[in-house]
Motif scaffolding. Structure first.
Motif, PDB file in Angstrom:
ATOM      1  N   GLU A  49       0.979  -1.151  -0.138  1.00  0.00           N
ATOM      2  CA  GLU A  49       0.099  -0.141   0.031  1.00  0.00           C
ATOM      3  C   GLU A  49       0.925   1.239  -0.271  1.00  0.00           C
ATOM      4  O   GLU A  49       1.808   1.341   0.848  1.00  0.00           O
ATOM      5  CB  GLU A  49      -0.914   0.193   1.280  1.00  0.00           C
ATOM      6  CG  GLU A  49      -1.866   1.492   1.141  1.00  0.00           C
ATOM      7  CD  GLU A  49      -2.874   1.031   2.315  1.00  0.00           C
ATOM      8  OE1 GLU A  49      -4.048   1.776   2.256  1.00  0.00           O
ATOM      9  OE2 GLU A  49      -2.901   0.283   3.414  1.00  0.00           O
ATOM     10  N   THR A  50       0.629   2.348  -0.680  1.00  0.00           N
ATOM     11  CA  THR A  50       1.313   3.310  -0.931  1.00  0.00           C
ATOM     12  C   THR A  50       0.273   4.647  -0.673  1.00  0.00           C
ATOM     13  O   THR A  50      -0.983   4.450  -0.705  1.00  0.00           O
ATOM     14  CB  THR A  50       1.917   3.619  -2.344  1.00  0.00           C
ATOM     15  OG1 THR A  50       0.981   3.646  -3.181  1.00  0.00           O
ATOM     16  CG2 THR A  50       3.041   2.474  -2.722  1.00  0.00           C
ATOM     17  N   PHE A  51       0.875   5.700  -0.439  1.00  0.00           N
ATOM     18  CA  PHE A  51       0.118   6.945  -1.084  1.00  0.00           C
ATOM     19  C   PHE A  51      -0.602   7.094  -2.342  1.00  0.00           C
ATOM     20  O   PHE A  51       0.176   6.512  -3.098  1.00  0.00           O
ATOM     21  CB  PHE A  51       1.049   8.214  -0.565  1.00  0.00           C
ATOM     22  CG  PHE A  51       1.292   8.974   0.605  1.00  0.00           C
ATOM     23  CD1 PHE A  51       0.037   8.887   1.575  1.00  0.00           C
ATOM     24  CD2 PHE A  51       2.407   9.351   1.010  1.00  0.00           C
ATOM     25  CE1 PHE A  51       0.329   9.544   2.722  1.00  0.00           C
ATOM     26  CE2 PHE A  51       2.563   9.829   2.209  1.00  0.00           C
ATOM     27  CZ  PHE A  51       1.479   9.937   3.075  1.00  0.00           C
ATOM     28  N   ARG A  84      -1.416   6.554  -7.728  1.00  0.00           N
ATOM     29  CA  ARG A  84      -2.491   5.977  -7.010  1.00  0.00           C
ATOM     30  C   ARG A  84      -1.928   5.014  -5.871  1.00  0.00           C
ATOM     31  O   ARG A  84      -0.879   4.138  -6.390  1.00  0.00           O
ATOM     32  CB  ARG A  84      -3.466   5.798  -7.640  1.00  0.00           C
ATOM     33  CG  ARG A  84      -3.864   6.898  -8.429  1.00  0.00           C
ATOM     34  CD  ARG A  84      -4.730   7.829  -7.454  1.00  0.00           C
ATOM     35  NE  ARG A  84      -5.560   9.200  -8.028  1.00  0.00           N
ATOM     36  CZ  ARG A  84      -4.666  10.358  -8.152  1.00  0.00           C
ATOM     37  NH1 ARG A  84      -3.591  10.369  -7.497  1.00  0.00           N
ATOM     38  NH2 ARG A  84      -5.550  11.293  -8.500  1.00  0.00           N
ATOM     39  N   ASN A  85      -2.727   4.746  -4.987  1.00  0.00           N
ATOM     40  CA  ASN A  85      -2.567   3.751  -3.988  1.00  0.00           C
ATOM     41  C   ASN A  85      -2.530   2.259  -4.572  1.00  0.00           C
ATOM     42  O   ASN A  85      -3.446   1.714  -5.516  1.00  0.00           O
ATOM     43  CB  ASN A  85      -3.343   3.919  -2.947  1.00  0.00           C
ATOM     44  CG  ASN A  85      -3.028   2.911  -1.778  1.00  0.00           C
ATOM     45  OD1 ASN A  85      -2.434   1.843  -1.933  1.00  0.00           O
ATOM     46  ND2 ASN A  85      -3.788   3.054  -0.591  1.00  0.00           N
ATOM     47  N   MET A  86      -1.423   1.460  -4.891  1.00  0.00           N
ATOM     48  CA  MET A  86      -1.477   0.112  -5.508  1.00  0.00           C
ATOM     49  C   MET A  86      -2.277  -0.885  -4.836  1.00  0.00           C
ATOM     50  O   MET A  86      -2.315  -1.628  -5.485  1.00  0.00           O
ATOM     51  CB  MET A  86       0.315  -0.059  -5.860  1.00  0.00           C
ATOM     52  CG  MET A  86       0.809  -0.321  -4.465  1.00  0.00           C
ATOM     53  SD  MET A  86       2.454  -0.756  -4.871  1.00  0.00           S
ATOM     54  CE  MET A  86       3.071  -0.896  -3.213  1.00  0.00           C
ATOM     55  N   ILE A  90       3.353   2.291   2.847  1.00  0.00           N
ATOM     56  CA  ILE A  90       4.648   3.083   2.854  1.00  0.00           C
ATOM     57  C   ILE A  90       4.241   4.723   2.593  1.00  0.00           C
ATOM     58  O   ILE A  90       3.179   4.766   1.808  1.00  0.00           O
ATOM     59  CB  ILE A  90       5.577   2.750   1.654  1.00  0.00           C
ATOM     60  CG1 ILE A  90       6.580   3.884   1.429  1.00  0.00           C
ATOM     61  CG2 ILE A  90       4.509   2.662   0.331  1.00  0.00           C
ATOM     62  CD1 ILE A  90       7.681   3.294   0.686  1.00  0.00           C
ATOM     63  N   ARG A  91       4.522   5.547   3.370  1.00  0.00           N
ATOM     64  CA  ARG A  91       4.049   6.854   3.287  1.00  0.00           C
ATOM     65  C   ARG A  91       5.121   7.334   2.144  1.00  0.00           C
ATOM     66  O   ARG A  91       5.761   8.301   2.315  1.00  0.00           O
ATOM     67  CB  ARG A  91       4.541   7.811   4.515  1.00  0.00           C
ATOM     68  CG  ARG A  91       3.391   7.318   5.599  1.00  0.00           C
ATOM     69  CD  ARG A  91       3.742   7.872   7.077  1.00  0.00           C
ATOM     70  NE  ARG A  91       3.855   9.464   6.841  1.00  0.00           N
ATOM     71  CZ  ARG A  91       2.989  10.252   6.844  1.00  0.00           C
ATOM     72  NH1 ARG A  91       1.688   9.954   6.999  1.00  0.00           N
ATOM     73  NH2 ARG A  91       2.965  11.452   6.741  1.00  0.00           N
ATOM     74  N   GLY A 115       5.562   6.597  -2.284  1.00  0.00           N
ATOM     75  CA  GLY A 115       5.373   5.724  -3.868  1.00  0.00           C
ATOM     76  C   GLY A 115       6.575   5.175  -4.201  1.00  0.00           C
ATOM     77  O   GLY A 115       7.792   5.511  -3.912  1.00  0.00           O
ATOM     78  N   THR A 116       6.288   4.154  -4.894  1.00  0.00           N
ATOM     79  CA  THR A 116       7.269   3.461  -5.846  1.00  0.00           C
ATOM     80  C   THR A 116       7.109   3.526  -7.179  1.00  0.00           C
ATOM     81  O   THR A 116       5.823   3.678  -7.600  1.00  0.00           O
ATOM     82  CB  THR A 116       7.846   2.062  -5.219  1.00  0.00           C
ATOM     83  OG1 THR A 116       6.599   1.356  -5.591  1.00  0.00           O
ATOM     84  CG2 THR A 116       7.805   1.877  -3.744  1.00  0.00           C
ATOM     85  N   ASP A 117       8.015   2.929  -7.965  1.00  0.00           N
ATOM     86  CA  ASP A 117       7.707   2.566  -9.488  1.00  0.00           C
ATOM     87  C   ASP A 117       6.464   1.683  -9.321  1.00  0.00           C
ATOM     88  O   ASP A 117       5.688   1.628 -10.416  1.00  0.00           O
ATOM     89  CB  ASP A 117       8.778   2.056 -10.017  1.00  0.00           C
ATOM     90  CG  ASP A 117       9.767   2.995 -10.730  1.00  0.00           C
ATOM     91  OD1 ASP A 117       9.518   4.187 -10.804  1.00  0.00           O
ATOM     92  OD2 ASP A 117      10.890   2.739 -11.140  1.00  0.00           O
ATOM     93  N   GLY A 118       6.193   0.756  -8.564  1.00  0.00           N
ATOM     94  CA  GLY A 118       5.474  -0.413  -8.378  1.00  0.00           C
ATOM     95  C   GLY A 118       3.926   0.161  -8.344  1.00  0.00           C
ATOM     96  O   GLY A 118       2.853  -0.320  -8.924  1.00  0.00           O
ATOM     97  N   SER A 119       3.613   1.576  -7.628  1.00  0.00           N
ATOM     98  CA  SER A 119       2.564   2.306  -7.628  1.00  0.00           C
ATOM     99  C   SER A 119       1.922   2.250  -8.978  1.00  0.00           C
ATOM    100  O   SER A 119       0.941   2.223  -9.222  1.00  0.00           O
ATOM    101  CB  SER A 119       2.719   3.639  -7.107  1.00  0.00           C
ATOM    102  OG  SER A 119       3.162   3.563  -5.627  1.00  0.00           O
ATOM    103  N   ARG A 120       2.897   3.061 -10.095  1.00  0.00           N
ATOM    104  CA  ARG A 120       2.309   3.290 -11.451  1.00  0.00           C
ATOM    105  C   ARG A 120       2.164   1.967 -12.193  1.00  0.00           C
ATOM    106  O   ARG A 120       1.314   1.709 -12.858  1.00  0.00           O
ATOM    107  CB  ARG A 120       3.233   4.324 -11.869  1.00  0.00           C
ATOM    108  CG  ARG A 120       2.791   5.696 -11.586  1.00  0.00           C
ATOM    109  CD  ARG A 120       3.408   6.684 -12.624  1.00  0.00           C
ATOM    110  NE  ARG A 120       3.245   8.028 -12.469  1.00  0.00           N
ATOM    111  CZ  ARG A 120       3.761   9.134 -12.989  1.00  0.00           C
ATOM    112  NH1 ARG A 120       4.693   9.069 -13.834  1.00  0.00           N
ATOM    113  NH2 ARG A 120       3.303  10.328 -12.825  1.00  0.00           N
TER     114      ARG A 120
END
Length: 420
Positions: free
Chosen positions: A218-220, A332-334, A364-365, A367-372
């Protein structure tokens, strides 16, 4: 992996990491080029050559600096999903990455760590609670005047060491594995030029997380806001009753933001924020840039409406001035995607546990490349790389944590094959 096998990856991951961090790959948020800095390609080229040397024959860098490569499947099973492992080559614009001098503090004894090139840079155990579990381990830091670059060169070194191990051990069965190394993650553009069709993976994992044993699913959710303020300019000697200074209007907007809430320095856990990142201009025109963060899209919109209302209230005091308020989606939140593909998280948790670790799911507060990538069709949680205090001169990583990350990457490939 058994212990005697794991030992084969240990020199590789450390040696690779120490080399990678000495290549300056800092990205630039103000650049309009792709990648934002050409020097990121210096490391991408090194990675391609090392992959070719390992026998990964299709390794290539495209014109944008993205590295693609394949470890072919060796499983007899016909329907093993293609898994992608991803890390980014760039380092944060917040602190210089030029002239990094990595230091290994062997068998660390638990004392605060003084960084020799700037003794004011003291890594205090009290300020870094994750250090308390590292006594006796080998801690790598920079020398005090630069960041280290463990974010995300630890992930790069771990993926490369795992690749070396898998290529050398064909007895370990796995499906097709794709490797993806991206530029510009730190400036929010790491997936901008990813060719998802070319990548051809079903599921992915970024190796870009923090503490040992953690998996972030989970991301922002994130937006950027750009406010362009047009004031009323005139000669200051004849300005009474006429001048409306755009810089002062921008300052008024910043001044009305709350001091005890809604900012990175006053929030934690699932709380979002409104964070000014840039102000420039003159009395005629000024630009204010913000990043908006929340774990829900509704929370983002609430904060953007709040900021718009504060701007409108300030502008009411400047009848001749105007402002443009532009929102740009960042990621966006993955979790919204990952919840639809539970095997992606479940298999990674199993891989972590097989490495003898206590698997921990985290939000995670950031984001990562994984979010997109998740919203581009590649469900992609984030596995720990061992990086800590990133974006600072006090950044550190444990050798032993990196070694465990290599083991987890290999385990992930095995678990997917076994469960297919």
């Amino acid at each position: 992996m058994e212990n005697h096998q794991l030992s084969e990856s240990q020199p590789s991951v450390v040696e690779r990491f120490l080399r990678y961090v000495q290549i300056d790959t800092q990205s630039d948020p103000q650049s309009t080029r792709n990648p934002s800095t050409e020097k990121q390609k210096d490391l991408s080229r090194v990675l391609v050559q090392e992959l070719l040397d390992l026998g990964v024959s299709d390794a290539e860098m495209d014109e944008w600096g993205y590295v693609y490569a394949t470890i072919p499947a060796n499983s007899d099973k016909p329907n093993v999903p293609t898994i992608c492992f991803c890390s980014h080559v760039d380092t944060s614009p917040d602190v210089t990455g030029a002239g990094v001098k990595p230091i290994i503090h062997r068998q660390w004894n638990g004392d605060d760590i003084i960084l020799p090139d700037d003794p004011t840079q003291l890594i205090r155990v009290a300020d870094h609670p994750d250090l308390t579990s590292q006594v006796g381990n080998d801690i790598i830091t920079a020398s005090g005047t630069t960041l280290l670059g463990a974010d995300n060169k630890a992930g790069l070194a771990e993926i490369m060491a795992a690749t070396e191990y898998l290529v050398a051990h064909p007895d370990i069965k796995h499906g097709r594995i794709r490797l993806l190394f991206t530029p510009d993650e730190e400036v929010g553009r790491g997936t901008e030029k990813v060719d998802i069709a070319k990548l051809g993976a079903d599921f992915g994992y970024t190796i870009d997380g923090e503490s040992l044993g953690t998996l972030e699913d989970e991301t922002f959710s994130a937006d950027a806001v750009k406010i362009t303020i047009q004031g009323v300019s005139t000669h200051p000697g004849f300005a009474k009753g006429k001048l409306e200074n755009a810089l002062k209007i921008a300052a008024d907007v910043l001044a009305v933001l709350p001091k005890d809430a809604l900012s990175p320095e006053t929030t934690e856990e699932k709380e979002g924020f409104v964070h000014p990142t840039r102000l420039e201009g003159n009395q005629d025109k000024a630009v204010l840039e913000f990043i908006i963060r929340d774990f829900t899209e509704a929370g983002l919109h609430e904060k953007e409406t709040y900021l718009q209302n504060q701007l409108n209230d300030v502008l009411a005091n400047y009848p001749g001035s105007s402002a443009q308020f532009v929102v740009k989606e960042q990621y966006r939140n993955m979790k919204d995607v990952l919840d639809q593909h539970p095997a992606v998280v479940d298999n990674a948790l199993e891989a972590i546990q097989r490495a003898g670790l206590s698997a921990k799911r985290r939000s995670i507060r950031g984001g990562t490349d994984g979010s997109r990538l998740s919203f581009m069709g590649l469900p992609c949680p984030n596995i720990f790389a061992g990086e800590h205090a990133f974006h600072s001169r006090q950044e550190w990583v444990s050798v032993q944590d990196m070694q465990k990350a290599v083991e987890v990457i290999v385990n992930v490939a095995q678990v997917w094959e076994e469960r297919s």
